[in-house]
Design a protein around this motif. Structure first.
Motif, PDB file in Angstrom:
ATOM      1  N   SER A 159       0.835  -1.208   0.000  1.00  0.00           N
ATOM      2  CA  SER A 159       0.000   0.000   0.000  1.00  0.00           C
ATOM      3  C   SER A 159       0.867   1.255   0.000  1.00  0.00           C
ATOM      4  N   VAL A 160       1.986   1.226   0.687  1.00  0.00           N
ATOM      5  CA  VAL A 160       2.893   2.378   0.697  1.00  0.00           C
ATOM      6  C   VAL A 160       3.602   2.510  -0.647  1.00  0.00           C
ATOM      7  N   ILE A 161       4.029   1.395  -1.208  1.00  0.00           N
ATOM      8  CA  ILE A 161       4.682   1.436  -2.518  1.00  0.00           C
ATOM      9  C   ILE A 161       3.713   1.980  -3.568  1.00  0.00           C
ATOM     10  N   GLU A 216       1.928   6.324  -7.212  1.00  0.00           N
ATOM     11  CA  GLU A 216       0.935   7.295  -7.666  1.00  0.00           C
ATOM     12  C   GLU A 216       1.471   8.716  -7.561  1.00  0.00           C
ATOM     13  N   ARG A 217       2.144   9.010  -6.465  1.00  0.00           N
ATOM     14  CA  ARG A 217       2.697  10.363  -6.272  1.00  0.00           C
ATOM     15  C   ARG A 217       3.779  10.642  -7.308  1.00  0.00           C
ATOM     16  N   LEU A 218       4.599   9.669  -7.607  1.00  0.00           N
ATOM     17  CA  LEU A 218       5.651   9.829  -8.612  1.00  0.00           C
ATOM     18  C   LEU A 218       5.034  10.097  -9.989  1.00  0.00           C
ATOM     19  N   GLU A 219       3.962   9.376 -10.318  1.00  0.00           N
ATOM     20  CA  GLU A 219       3.272   9.624 -11.586  1.00  0.00           C
ATOM     21  C   GLU A 219       2.698  11.031 -11.635  1.00  0.00           C
ATOM     22  N   ASP A 220       2.132  11.508 -10.509  1.00  0.00           N
ATOM     23  CA  ASP A 220       1.619  12.879 -10.443  1.00  0.00           C
ATOM     24  C   ASP A 220       2.741  13.890 -10.688  1.00  0.00           C
ATOM     25  N   MET A 221       3.910  13.644 -10.094  1.00  0.00           N
ATOM     26  CA  MET A 221       5.044  14.560 -10.255  1.00  0.00           C
ATOM     27  C   MET A 221       5.540  14.564 -11.695  1.00  0.00           C
ATOM     28  N   HIS A 222       5.584  13.392 -12.340  1.00  0.00           N
ATOM     29  CA  HIS A 222       5.987  13.315 -13.753  1.00  0.00           C
ATOM     30  C   HIS A 222       4.999  14.074 -14.629  1.00  0.00           C
TER      31      HIS A 222
END
Length: 184
Positions: A153-155, A160-166
């Motif tokens: 769940s943390v991964i 998801e956050r990394l995709e948002d940043m990209h």
């Protein structure tokens, strides 16, 4: 003098598991026993001696459970297994070790920190009799599943956050595709 916090859950093959004060005489007729241990700081090597003798556990593996940090692994000692799990710590983004000794009828968990996965399973077993079905190995599998799901769940949240940043960097034109350098 007590060297660790200890709780014992017993399932006799029917109904819901119940807490007991001591490990019953082995082998038991049916069901399983779960001994959950949380050593106190500076617990001496003798802290696990009674369980080592009672269950025939490997002495060095028991010592390692108290003092060493291992990578996740499974060690097969013939009549028992040592399964080292790492779970997400409570309130921190780091892992803590849970050592699991597994025999045919007994699961022993040893952990230094609070274990949300153990606590959730411990409580669920006492309220939902259907979870108790099976043997000590099924119990260990449920624990490993809970530990893994918390990590995943943390991964997933980081992914998801990394995709948002990209996406944001692409939108702002901040992201440049990696250039391939051709050696001369």
């Amino acid at each position: 003098m007590a060297f660790m916090e200890q709780r014992i859950l017993r399932w006799d093959g029917s109904g819901k598991p119940f807490e007991v004060l001591d490990v019953p005489e082995l082998p038991i007729d049916s069901g399983w026993i779960w001994v959950d241990l949380r050593p106190l700081p500076d617990a001496p090597p003798v802290a696990l001696d009674n369980l080592v003798r009672l269950l025939g556990l490997d002495r060095l593996a028991a010592h390692d459970a108290l003092y060493d940090v291992d990578l996740p692994k499974v060690d097969d000692f013939g009549d028992h297994l040592l399964i080292v799990l790492h779970e997400l710590a409570n309130q921190r983004i780091e892992t803590s070790e849970v050592d699991c000794f597994l025999t045919k009828q007994v699961l022993v968990t040893v952990h230094d920190d609070d274990s949300p996965s153990i606590d959730v399973l411990w409580s669920a077993l006492q309220t939902r009799a259907e979870l108790a079905q099976g043997g000590a190995s099924d119990l260990c599998a449920m624990l490993a599943d809970g530990v893994t799901r918390r990590l995943l769940s943390v991964i997933d949240a980081f992914d998801e956050r990394l995709e948002d940043m990209h996406g944001l960097s692409d939108h702002l034109g901040l992201y440049a595709a990696p250039r391939h350098v051709v050696p001369a």
